[in-house]
Design an enzyme around this catalytic site. Structure first.
Site, PDB file in Angstrom:
ATOM      1  N   ARG A 228      11.804  27.594 -33.526  1.00 27.84           N
ATOM      2  CA  ARG A 228      12.245  28.812 -32.856  1.00 27.84           C
ATOM      3  C   ARG A 228      11.173  29.242 -31.853  1.00 27.84           C
ATOM      4  NH1 ARG A 228      16.530  27.601 -34.351  1.00 27.84           N
ATOM      5  NH2 ARG A 228      18.074  28.797 -35.553  1.00 27.84           N
ATOM      6  N   HIS A 276      17.035  23.813 -25.739  1.00 27.05           N
ATOM      7  CA  HIS A 276      17.467  24.015 -27.127  1.00 27.05           C
ATOM      8  C   HIS A 276      18.549  23.002 -27.529  1.00 27.05           C
ATOM      9  CE1 HIS A 276      17.610  27.329 -30.425  1.00 27.05           C
ATOM     10  NE2 HIS A 276      17.829  26.125 -30.956  1.00 27.05           N
TER      11      HIS A 276
END
Length: 313
Positions: A228, A276
């Protein structure tokens, strides 16, 4: 069997067709505002506040991703976002572990074989064979030893790299040296040449990759963030890159996504970026996992990957 479905981008028709193959008697229903009809299960990603609130009749909620931080982080603002007593499950290995291994291995090999250095030489039209790195000098440290982190660590170990992992509690992984807890973080970092982050997003791990941590790595270290964006203090990484402490970074996740155009990360010569995509939810594998889990619940069993809401994963 009625199953509620909400995802801002996924095509429900594909999921419904796949679900029919595994659970012919199940009906997948796209949730719409005002839909308060009963349901047995819910499949969600970033669900609206009104979707799950008060649905204590649900047997289980499945988050359509490996992480549940985007859901749990909203509980401070909306304590009743999740219905009390309803178990929450996450997609832990629905094809994601294999994807994550591919991504991590390819990048570690990219650095190990010095492809970045050769690309720089090519830009200068220089023919210059470089001294090769040795596996023994290329210590890999994996932050996080869950399913994803554990498999990445073991894959790299099988390729001959010395590998260690660090997690909340000690994990026994073949070929991997294990460290656990805050007291062993410094020992884990000492000598680490490649740092791979696969930690869960919890209050304790936010900002963990900061100036102090980066300074404890081996000189000319590499950083690979696959977990993250909030784990990494981006300004501290840029400073470590400019000082030469960190030689290169590969980043798939960011504090703000999409990464703003003005971010200096885009233009740093020793930073590589992907949007991502290191491991994505694949409908075929996800539906198979969900169907198996529902079958177990209907038998009275508890499937794997139940989320501990207090821990955050």
């Amino acid at each position: 069997m009625d199953i509620l479905f909400y995802h801002p981008t996924f095509d429900i028709s594909e999921w419904a067709a796949l679900l029919q193959r595994h659970l012919p008697h199940a009906r997948l229903r796209a949730w719409q505002p005002g839909d308060n009809a009963a349901a047995d299960y819910a499949l969600v990603w970033h669900p609206p506040y009104d979707m799950l609130r008060g649905r204590v009749d649900l047997k289980a909620i499945f988050a359509l991703g490996a992480g549940v931080d985007s859901l749990l982080s909203r509980l401070n603002e909306y304590p009743d976002l999740l219905p009390s007593g309803v178990p929450l499950y996450r997609m832990e290995d629905t094809g994601m572990a294999a994807q994550m291994q591919e991504y991590a291995i390819s990048q570690v090999l990219h650095w190990f074989r010095r492809f970045d250095d050769y690309a720089a030489l090519q830009r200068e039209a220089r023919w210059e064979p470089l001294e090769e790195y040795r596996h023994a000098d290329f210590q890999v440290g994996v932050l996080g030893a869950g399913v994803l982190g554990g498999q990445v660590a073991q894959s790299l170990s099988r390729m001959g790299f010395p590998v260690r992992c660090w997690s909340r509690s000690c994990k026994a992984l073949p070929g991997v040296e294990s460290f656990a807890g805050p007291d062993e973080l410094s020992a884990f970092l000492h000598g680490t040449r490649v740092l791979i982050n696969l930690l869960p997003n919890t209050p304790e791990t936010v900002g963990i990759i900061n100036a102090q941590l980066l300074a404890a790595l081996n000189d000319n270290a590499y950083v690979l963030n696959l977990a993250r964006g909030v784990h990494l203090v981006e300004e501290d990484l840029l400073a470590a890159l400019d000082r030469g402490k960190v030689k290169g970074a590969m980043l798939d996740v960011f504090q703000q996504e999409p990464l703003p155009h003005e971010s200096p990360l885009w233009r740093h010569p020793r930073v590589r970026i992907t949007p991502h995509v290191a491991a994505v939810t694949r409908p075929e594998e996800a539906v198979a996992f969900i169907a198996q889990s529902i079958t177990r619940i209907e038998r009275g069993d508890i499937p794997p990957n139940q989320v501990d809401v207090a821990r955050g994963y």
